[in-house]
Design a protein around this motif. Structure first.
Motif, PDB file in Angstrom:
ATOM      1  N   ALA A 183     -17.920  -3.782  -0.029  1.00  0.00           N
ATOM      2  CA  ALA A 183     -17.105  -2.686   0.472  1.00  0.00           C
ATOM      3  C   ALA A 183     -17.127  -1.513  -0.488  1.00  0.00           C
ATOM      4  CB  ALA A 183     -15.666  -3.183   0.674  1.00  0.00           C
TER       5      ALA A 183
ATOM      6  N   ALA B  10      -7.337  -2.584  -6.163  1.00  0.00           N
ATOM      7  CA  ALA B  10      -6.353  -2.779  -5.111  1.00  0.00           C
ATOM      8  C   ALA B  10      -6.636  -4.074  -4.386  1.00  0.00           C
ATOM      9  CB  ALA B  10      -6.389  -1.612  -4.120  1.00  0.00           C
ATOM     10  N   ARG B  11      -7.921  -4.331  -4.113  1.00  0.00           N
ATOM     11  CA  ARG B  11      -8.272  -5.524  -3.374  1.00  0.00           C
ATOM     12  C   ARG B  11      -7.901  -6.783  -4.165  1.00  0.00           C
ATOM     13  NH1 ARG B  11     -14.148  -4.971  -1.809  1.00  0.00           N
ATOM     14  NH2 ARG B  11     -13.329  -3.293  -0.519  1.00  0.00           N
TER      15      ARG B  11
ATOM     16  N   SER C  78      -0.247   5.076  -3.990  1.00  0.00           N
ATOM     17  CA  SER C  78      -0.752   4.619  -2.705  1.00  0.00           C
ATOM     18  C   SER C  78      -1.403   5.755  -1.921  1.00  0.00           C
ATOM     19  CB  SER C  78       0.385   4.019  -1.884  1.00  0.00           C
ATOM     20  OG  SER C  78       1.357   5.023  -1.635  1.00  0.00           O
TER      21      SER C  78
ATOM     22  N   ILE D  61      -4.913   5.435  -2.525  1.00  0.00           N
ATOM     23  CA  ILE D  61      -5.497   4.271  -1.880  1.00  0.00           C
ATOM     24  C   ILE D  61      -5.484   4.463  -0.369  1.00  0.00           C
ATOM     25  CG2 ILE D  61      -5.165   1.807  -1.453  1.00  0.00           C
ATOM     26  CD1 ILE D  61      -4.084   1.685  -4.319  1.00  0.00           C
TER      27      ILE D  61
ATOM     28  N   ALA E 263      -8.326   4.348   2.226  1.00  0.00           N
ATOM     29  CA  ALA E 263      -8.424   3.544   3.435  1.00  0.00           C
ATOM     30  C   ALA E 263      -8.642   4.457   4.597  1.00  0.00           C
ATOM     31  CB  ALA E 263      -7.127   2.755   3.654  1.00  0.00           C
TER      32      ALA E 263
ATOM     33  N   ARG F 209       4.756   1.740   2.083  1.00  0.00           N
ATOM     34  CA  ARG F 209       3.635   1.849   1.153  1.00  0.00           C
ATOM     35  C   ARG F 209       2.916   0.524   1.041  1.00  0.00           C
ATOM     36  NH1 ARG F 209       6.980   5.222  -2.003  1.00  0.00           N
ATOM     37  NH2 ARG F 209       7.693   3.472  -3.265  1.00  0.00           N
TER      38      ARG F 209
ATOM     39  N   ARG G 166       0.894  -0.050   3.944  1.00  0.00           N
ATOM     40  CA  ARG G 166      -0.334   0.748   3.939  1.00  0.00           C
ATOM     41  C   ARG G 166      -1.362   0.151   2.989  1.00  0.00           C
ATOM     42  NH1 ARG G 166       3.084   5.148   4.060  1.00  0.00           N
ATOM     43  NH2 ARG G 166       2.776   5.612   1.857  1.00  0.00           N
ATOM     44  N   VAL G 167      -0.912  -0.293   1.813  1.00  0.00           N
ATOM     45  CA  VAL G 167      -1.852  -0.860   0.854  1.00  0.00           C
ATOM     46  C   VAL G 167      -2.542  -2.062   1.476  1.00  0.00           C
ATOM     47  CG1 VAL G 167      -1.983  -2.135  -1.319  1.00  0.00           C
ATOM     48  CG2 VAL G 167      -0.657  -0.033  -1.189  1.00  0.00           C
TER      49      VAL G 167
ATOM     50  N   GLY H 205      -4.862  -1.047   4.136  1.00  0.00           N
ATOM     51  CA  GLY H 205      -6.016  -0.357   3.547  1.00  0.00           C
ATOM     52  C   GLY H 205      -7.004  -1.340   2.967  1.00  0.00           C
ATOM     53  N   VAL H 206      -6.484  -2.291   2.237  1.00  0.00           N
ATOM     54  CA  VAL H 206      -7.365  -3.265   1.612  1.00  0.00           C
ATOM     55  C   VAL H 206      -8.077  -4.085   2.673  1.00  0.00           C
ATOM     56  CG1 VAL H 206      -7.333  -5.420   0.294  1.00  0.00           C
ATOM     57  CG2 VAL H 206      -6.117  -3.419  -0.559  1.00  0.00           C
TER      58      VAL H 206
ATOM     59  N   GLU I 186      -8.739  -3.310   5.687  1.00  0.00           N
ATOM     60  CA  GLU I 186      -9.709  -2.545   6.460  1.00  0.00           C
ATOM     61  C   GLU I 186     -11.063  -2.473   5.758  1.00  0.00           C
ATOM     62  OE1 GLU I 186      -8.692   1.556   8.264  1.00  0.00           O
ATOM     63  OE2 GLU I 186      -7.243   0.028   8.967  1.00  0.00           O
ATOM     64  N   GLY I 187     -11.012  -2.439   4.433  1.00  0.00           N
ATOM     65  CA  GLY I 187     -12.253  -2.349   3.665  1.00  0.00           C
ATOM     66  C   GLY I 187     -12.970  -3.673   3.522  1.00  0.00           C
ATOM     67  N   LEU I 188     -12.363  -4.749   4.018  1.00  0.00           N
ATOM     68  CA  LEU I 188     -12.956  -6.061   3.813  1.00  0.00           C
ATOM     69  C   LEU I 188     -13.882  -6.409   4.956  1.00  0.00           C
ATOM     70  CD1 LEU I 188     -10.031  -8.313   2.526  1.00  0.00           C
ATOM     71  CD2 LEU I 188     -12.163  -7.795   1.333  1.00  0.00           C
ATOM     72  N   VAL I 189     -15.111  -6.691   4.639  1.00  0.00           N
ATOM     73  CA  VAL I 189     -16.041  -7.182   5.650  1.00  0.00           C
ATOM     74  C   VAL I 189     -16.923  -8.234   4.993  1.00  0.00           C
ATOM     75  CG1 VAL I 189     -16.195  -5.210   7.213  1.00  0.00           C
ATOM     76  CG2 VAL I 189     -17.509  -5.198   5.078  1.00  0.00           C
TER      77      VAL I 189
END
Lengths: 197, 1136
Positions: A110, A125-126, A190, A193, A197, B48, B51-52, B55-56, B58-61
């Motif tokens: 990613a 963050a991940r 955030s 971040i 996103a 928040r 959202r975090v 967000g995280v 969503e980026g995971l694939v």
């Protein structure tokens, strides 16, 4: 993602042994299964292994699925059980599993194609999120996964976990409180971040 | 904003993020947020985090090719299957495993509990089993008190060898209930025998109550502690006396109470003395609190109404919670004119012999009933009462005496009361010259044989030794018989001769061969006294067992005087130490030890202190080889010292009616030194005591013998020293069961019980004392060790179990109480959160809460009932305490009780003769005459008009509690007098001949003219009018009968003037009670009293007898009072 109308046909065909159809099904569901696995394992590769196990199990017992229209929910429950098994295995062999370190660097697909600072921020963050979620008690983690990854409603989660919808709400609230405490540092910026996103 | 609202809002905010808010919740959140900074921040933070997370995620694939790889791998594994459905959720969720784990946890907890339970148990058992090698033995007193001399002998011995441990430190502490040491009573070291004698003196500062006596011993082997409960008390003795034993309605009961400290008889000055009187039906009719004087004396007077419940009245005085009672008779009666005495040569008779009766009759003013006629009857008890079996008649001589002989039948009914003997009665009626008839009686046993023989085994008979027996011989009335005789075994030929002492006791040793195969021993006893009287009896002994446990204690007398010497013989089963304690009221006065010789004989001599008297217990005890403690208790009656002597001196020997007598009272102590004392003096007509005998010397007996003895358990008579038949308070002696000739062994049981009891008592035999001294031992002896250790273990085990069960019980109780509330509270919380509130646990909780509420409610209602009962009890208390009766008519019949003070001179007769009309039964009552330092007091007594002897009784108590009592007499007499023998009552309209007696004790004959003045309410019915002439010889008594008719009701006077030819004159006025000639019809009306008073009109029917209606008002504090009073009377034996 394939339109929902095509899926029953894919399921039927996959049940009859069509590998291409099964691959299409995997592709359709891989992201949510993987995400859920990631939130449980906190590690990209482990998550892929876990996700693969889910699909393997689903493939192995595909013929027991009677209502092809309910494939998605069926898969979710297989995924849930597989994750639960995985967690139990991990608890049983704690030495066999290192706590996930914050992912970062090239291993994270990613992060590819992003600036180093972005990648770092995203990786941080991940890792933090994975760490925070894996630290949650089982009951709370399950609802977080089902809610955020599977996108299930309270009633659906309640049916799956055999608890009341209000308990789902309560657990989610508790999970969020814990997560917001664990992610306090991250949440402070955030905005960035969120922007990422 | 309250925290709970914010928490609730937070959860709603969380739901809001998921879009799961209801419209109402949405509104609530919107309403709350603007006013709550904290919740707004929470909302922002949650958003928040959301959202975090998103967000995280969503980026995971997964990696490229994941799908292809997975499909390929799946295909490689084979075609899609269907068997092990991975969606079998329960299995996957690990239900079985979870349950297995739960079961494992429960099992582990159980295992830990069980293991620790048995571990602790084993530990406690081990602990209980462990012991120090010393053993503490002491006889613990029940009661201690300041001024109460007490000794405690403690024996410290080796638990295994049972030998005394010398020089062991011993401490005796008095601990209160909280375990605090109040006083260290003694400290010291044991002597070489391992014993220590501690004087236990309780200081005055220790309040009354329950304490623990803690005896500690310490030596090289460790410490030993034994505890024993003990009571510290300052007991009070209360004595109630009254002026006389019988009363008539309208008279006054004089009560006097003496309160002394029981330990040293010191007067309880200043104490509150509560007097109470119960009438013949058990109603409390009188209650008054008085304060005891410096001498411990308090008194109260109760004037009796005319309409009262006759019967046995109870006079009671209570001091410091200690009550004493006295019973008096209340009834209407006429006093006897003279007293009759009857006596026989001895107190018993044989069948077929002739009984000689001695008769004497004497007027109360001292003159003999000369020439009186008598009839003597011998009556024998049959199944339905006394039946005459012989009669004799005759005349008394000039001295008022005579004798006659009456034959006793050959055959009479024997009765169990007399141990199979018959009961006979001698009744004598005497009639004097004025036709007064008085009688007297005496009952005595009639026996077949002149000697009564008892045989008491001294312990249990055994083979192979000389067995000890006591032979007791007595006459049928219980008088000891000094006899000689033999004891012969019916199976074994041995014959043993004996000779009884003047107390009728002999001790024999009867040999039984060791090889004898006797299972029961049968002994024949024959005895003969110096006068040739003989008797025989046969006895069986049922079992032959060990002799070695025997312990016999014999005292040389049954009654001792304080300051004297008590000699005690002890017969033990073998050599060894024998201890002897002298115990009073559960307290050891002193203690001594002597070694028995090879035959087990020992003798004690000890001097009684002069301040110790009452019923004491002599206790001998002995520790047998196996550690068993054998004890024998004998009562020792110690007469009180004659601490005070009272002298009553009158200024003249004889007085005339209406004179003044001067009585000098002098109180001296034993050494003749005068003493200030409080003297109670009563002067009562001697005739009253002729009805029932009551001597004031009882007071001394009371204090000497205590209340326990006042109840007829035994009697102590001065001569003969002791009467076995009267001594009945005893326990079964233990060994011997025998019989007399002719009775079967079975029948003999009961008989021997009685006989042996009496005989043992006379021997000062095996008598269990009321106050038991508890023998305390710290550790079991060697032989009993195993058994006792087992018992101890069991006990400690039970104790441990009790603790465990108790804790479990408390936990369960708390759970039962709290869990329902918790469940309900949880449900309420859920409901407030909008969650599903009703669930099975919540329902059960609600049920539990409801049940608890119901229980609580019923408890509260129960409390209400209790309160009601309490009120009733209150009513009852007050109801019992107050009842007054008022009579509608005044009367003074027969012997009225008008005080001597209100007497007026009536010189209205011919020749100015004084009319005698004041005839009280109690002339004088002075509850507390205080003598001066010379021990003197002077009383001036205005004498009443009675011609009689006044019995003057005086009881003195000094400030130190010394007691004394005496009786004297004031004789009132005149040579010539007249008396009206008024009946108890007349019926109006009756014509009755009223006897008028004329007494002439002049030396010359007289012609007496009687003038009768009937007065109001009586009229003369005879023909000759009011004047009658009587001829009297010297020292003559004659009666004339004057017919009168009663016309009015109430107490009507009848006056008789007598004028003799020799110039002597007398006049008397008696009141006669006249009752209406009709049938009484009660009309009852109840009126509740109120503060303002109540009025009630009662209609008297026209047909009612005029003047005869009487209004009786009874006041009860409640409706229950009468019922309760009646119930008390029913329950209370013997009045009910």
């Amino acid at each position: 993602m394939d339109p929902a109308s095509e899926q029953p046909e894919l399921v039927r065909r996959a049940r009859d042994g069509d590998v291409a159809s099964f691959e299409a099904l995997v592709r359709a569901h891989e992201r949510r299964i993987f995400c859920a696995a990631y939130l449980v394992t906190g590690d990209h590769h482990a998550a892929e292994d876990l996700a693969q196990e889910v699909f393997m199990r689903a493939h192995a017992s595909l013929k027991s699925l009677e209502d092809v229209h309910r494939f998605s929910a069926w898969l979710s429950s297989i995924a849930h059980n597989t994750r639960t098994d995985w967690v139990r295995r991990r608890v049983a062999r704690p030495n066999g599993h290192a706590k996930p370190l914050p992912d970062g660097g090239d291993a994270d697909p990613a992060a590819r194609g992003k600036s180093p600072s972005e990648r770092l921020a995203t990786g941080e963050a991940r890792g933090a999120v994975a760490s925070a979620v894996t630290d949650l008690p089982d009951g709370l983690r399950h609802v977080v996964v089902l809610r955020y990854v599977e996108g299930l409603s309270y009633v659906q989660i309640a049916g799956m976990l055999d608890i009341s919808p209000s308990s789902v709400g309560e657990r989610l609230h508790r999970a969020r409180k814990k997560l917001s405490e664990a992610l306090a540092g991250l949440a402070a910026d955030s905005g960035r971040i969120g922007g990422a996103a | 904003m309250s925290a709970t609202i914010c928490e609730r809002t937070e959860e709603l905010l969380s739901r809001g993020i998921d879009g799961e808010l209801s419209w109402e919740d949405q509104k609530a959140v919107e309403g709350h947020l603007p006013g709550c900074e904290r919740c707004r921040q929470t909302k922002a933070r949650l958003a928040r985090t959301d959202r975090v997370l998103r967000g995280v995620l969503e980026g995971l694939v997964p990696d490229e090719g994941f799908a292809a790889r997975t499909a390929a791998a799946a295909a490689a594994r084979g075609a899609p299957g269907g068997a092990p459905a991975p969606a079998v959720v329960p299995a996957r969720r690990g239900g079985v495993k979870r349950w297995a784990r739960r079961i494992a946890i429960v099992a582990a907890v159980l295992a830990v509990t069980v293991v620790s339970y048995f571990g602790i148990r084993e530990w406690s058992l081990r602990r209980a089993g462990s012991h120090s090698p010393t053993d503490l033995v002491f006889a613990s007193p029940d009661r201690l008190g300041p001024g109460l001399a007490a000794q405690l002998r403690v024996l410290v011995r080796d638990a295994f060898t049972l030998e005394g441990v010398a020089y062991a430190e011993v401490r005796v502490d008095l601990e209160d209930r909280d375990g605090e040491v109040v006083e260290t009573l003694a400290e010291g070291q044991t002597d070489t025998d391992g014993t220590i004698v501690a004087d236990l003196s309780i200081p005055e500062s220790v309040p009354d109550g329950r304490y623990t006596l803690v005896v500690r011993s310490a030596d090289a082997s460790g410490e030993e502690i034994v505890r024993s409960s003990v009571r510290v008390a300052r007991p009070v003795r209360v004595l109630v006396t009254s002026d006389k034993p019988t009363y008539q309605p309208g008279q006054t009961i004089h009560i006097r109470a003496l309160a002394l400290r029981a330990t040293d008889l010191a007067p309880r000055a200043g104490r509150e003395v509560v007097f109470e009187v119960e009438d013949g039906k058990g109603n409390k009719v009188f209650r008054r609190a008085e304060t005891a004087s410096d001498f411990g004396v308090a008194s109260a007077d109760l004037e009796l109404a005319d309409e009262i419940n006759e019967g046995r009245w109870v006079l009671r005085a209570t001091v410091d919670g200690v009550s004493s009672e006295r019973t008096v008779e209340v009834e209407r009666y006429v006093l006897p004119k003279f007293g009759v005495e009857v006596g026989t040569t001895r107190g018993w008779a044989l069948v077929g012999e002739t009984v000689r009766a001695e008769i004497a009759a004497r007027y109360f003013f001292g003159k003999a009933v000369a020439g009186g006629r008598y009839e003597a009857r011998l009556e024998a008890w049959s199944v339905d009462g006394f039946r005459p079996v012989a009669t004799a008649t005759g005349r008394l001589d000039a001295a008022g005496r005579s004798s006659c002989e009456l034959p006793v039948p050959e055959v009479l009914h024997g009765i169990p009361l007399e141990d199979g003997r018959a009961l006979a009665r001698l009744v004598v009626d005497v009639v004097d010259g004025a036709d007064h008839r008085e009688s007297a009686g005496k009952s005595f046993p009639v026996a077949k044989e002149p000697l009564v023989i008892e045989l008491i085994a001294d312990g249990t008979a055994a083979r192979g030794r000389d067995n000890g027996f006591f032979v007791l011989t007595s006459y049928p009335d219980g008088t000891p018989a000094e006899t000689t005789g033999t004891v012969t075994g019916t199976h074994a030929p041995a014959e043993v001769a004996f000779e009884t002492s003047p107390l009728g006791v002999a001790e024999i040793r009867y040999p039984i061969d060791a090889a004898s195969d006797l299972l029961t021993l049968s002994l024949d006893v024959t005895a003969r006294d110096a006068g040739g009287a003989s008797g025989q009896a046969r006895f069986w002994d049922r079992e032959l067992v060990r002799w070695s446990e025997a312990l016999v204690l014999r005292l040389d007398a049954a009654v001792y005087r304080a300051g004297g010497t008590v000699s005690a013989d002890v017969v033990a089963g073998g050599p060894g130490s024998v201890y002897l304690d002298l115990v009073r009221d559960g307290t050891t006065l002193f203690t001594t030890r002597v070694d028995a010789d090879a035959n087990g004989r020992a003798r004690f001599d000890f001097d009684l202190p002069d301040d110790v008297f009452g019923t004491l217990g002599a206790r001998a005890w002995r520790v047998l080889a196996d550690g068993t403690v054998v004890r024998r208790v004998r009562p020792v009656v110690v007469a009180p010292p004659d601490a005070l002597e009272i002298e009553l001196d009158l200024d003249r020997d004889t007085y005339r009616p209406g004179d003044e007598a001067t009585l000098d009272v002098t109180v001296r102590d034993r050494d003749g030194a005068p003493r200030a004392a409080s003297v109670t003096i009563a002067a009562v007509d001697e005739a009253v005591f002729a009805r029932t005998d009551s001597k004031p010397g009882l007071e001394r007996v009371f204090f000497a013998l205590e209340e326990a003895l006042r109840e007829p358990k035994w009697q102590i008579k001065t001569a003969p020293p002791i009467t076995p038949a009267d001594l009945v308070r005893a326990e079964r002696p233990g060994a011997l069961v025998g019989s007399r000739w002719g009775a079967t062994p079975e029948d003999a049981d009961a008989w021997v019980q009685t006989a042996a009891r009496a005989a043992l008592a006379s021997l000062a035999g095996e008598i269990s004392s009321a106050e038991n001294v508890n023998l305390r031992r710290s550790y079991p002896n060697k032989l009993d060790e195993a058994r006792d250790a087992r018992r101890d273990r069991r006990r400690s085990f039970h104790k441990f179990e009790r603790v465990v069960l108790g804790i479990a019980g408390i936990v369960v109780a708390i759970a039962v109480l709290l869990v329902p509330w918790l469940l309900v509270g949880l449900a309420a919380l859920r409901a407030r959160r909008g969650e599903r509130a009703f669930s099975l646990p919540a329902g059960l909780g609600a049920l539990g809460v409801m049940l608890q509420c119901c229980l609580l409610g019923s408890l509260l209602r129960g409390g209400g009932t209790l309160a009601g009962t309490y009120n009733m009890a209150n009513d009852r208390v007050f109801g019992g305490g107050a009842e007054w009766e008022t009579g509608g008519e005044g009367s003074d019949s027969g012997g009225g009780d008008a005080g001597p003070g209100d007497k007026s001179e009536h010189l209205d007769g011919p020749g100015g003769v004084r009319v005698r009309e004041d005839f009280p039964e109690t002339l004088l009552w002075k509850p507390a005459v205080i003598t001066d330092d010379d021990g003197r007091a002077r009383l001036t007594i205005p004498l009443a008009d009675s011609i009689t002897t006044w019995r003057v009784s005086a009881q003195a108590v000094s400030r130190r509690g010394e007691l004394g009592a005496t009786v004297g007499g004031i004789r009132v007499f005149q040579d010539f007098f007249v008396d009206v023998d008024a009946p108890v009552a007349l019926i109006r309209g009756d014509v009755v001949e009223v006897p008028v007696a004329v007494y002439n004790y002049l030396k010359e004959p007289q012609t007496v003219t009687l003038t009768v003045d009937a007065g109001d309410g009586l009229e003369l019915a005879g023909p000759g009018g009011g004047e009658i002439t009587v001829e009297l010889g010297p020292e003559d008594v004659r009666a004339v009968r004057i017919p009168v008719r009663a016309t009015a009701l109430g107490a009507v006077p009848m006056t008789v003037h007598a004028k003799g030819s020799a110039g002597a004159a007398d006049a008397i006025r008696r009141r006669i009670r006249v009752e209406p000639d009709g049938k009484p019809f009660p009309i009852a009306a109840s009126v509740p009293l109120s503060a303002s008073g109540q009025s009630r009109t009662i209609e008297i029917p026209d047909a009612a007898v005029s003047d005869a209606s009487v209004l009786v008002a009874r006041v009860y504090a409640s409706g229950f009072a009468e019922v309760v009073g009646g119930m008390e009377g029913l329950i209370k034996v013997p009045y009910g």
